[in-house]
Design a protein around this motif. Sequence first.
Motif: not given
Length: 341
Positions: A35-50
């Motif tokens: 996730v780049w600074p100022g970027g807008r993560p998706t729900v899927a991005d957050a789940a994968r990061a978790l």
Amino acid sequence: MAGTVFIPRPKPQRRDYFDTSQGAAPRATEQPRGVWPGGRPTVADAARALIHHHKLDWSTTTLRNAEDYLLRGRFPEYLAHEGIVHLDQLSTQIIEDYMAVHADVLKPSTLAKFRGYARALAKFCKERPGYDAPLLSDGRDLPRPTVPKRKLPMALSADDEARVVAAAKPGRDRLIAQTLLATGLRVGELCALTVDQLETLRDRPPKLIIVGNVHNRVLTKGRRDRIVGFRDTYRSVPRELLEWAAKARPPSHLREVFLSDADHALTTWGVEQLMQRIGKKAGVRCNPHRLRHTWATRCADAGVPMFHLQLLGGWESVEMVRRYYTASDLEAVTALSRFRT
């Protein structure tokens, strides 16, 4: 889409344990997208990061389940229907609505598991920079599904017990079913049984000395050795076990009595699958634990004292004997008729 009612798809028929027509779900090994600074993560991005964040402290099964619950199937489908893609659109209310919509489709225990992963995602977003979810609480206020108390397996009726034995293939499979019904062994103890332990079957009365299980070869679940006998209904099983082990058991360097093949001992999962196949053929819901309930019930109905059952079953208290007993109106009436009242 906004303005339409989301209708969850029906739950598919669960596959039998021994059905391998579909492969297992892949492991959660996908790297999260940065996730780049100022970027807008998706729900899927957050789940994968978790999932990636917990890669070292969660088990493989937990990682795979988290991926299934958060990245596949129903939850992404529901978010797509509601037009939610980015994490800042996700709210606690959306998760509550998802659980309410699926309350009539999924079991409470399944919803409880989803709630656990949703709470983990919410907590992760609160603590992890770059994954801001202003509409999402820390997850502690998510409603807890009402999960009914788990019912213990009930003992088989006498007719069902006979059908299970008859449905088992003669030889190893039938001896496994009969041994479980005759002795009340735990499945782990059955799988750890060795040919050397069969020597005590020559005693009168025949018996088995249980010294461990597949998880601990020198210590039983009750943390002490115990002696088990055989129900009179299965008085021929000790002799049949000795004959089968001497003549029909596959030659092997392994000492376990029951084998999958010459190089592999039968596992507890293998016995579960075997009992499921036998039950399917007999038209009876069957598993090793239910056979242990059946053993306890038959012994109690025959008049075996509770304290003796406690010793034979390897339980720490008489209360456990009561929990394993399945009351029967017919047996109660029959027992009453034996007494002068």
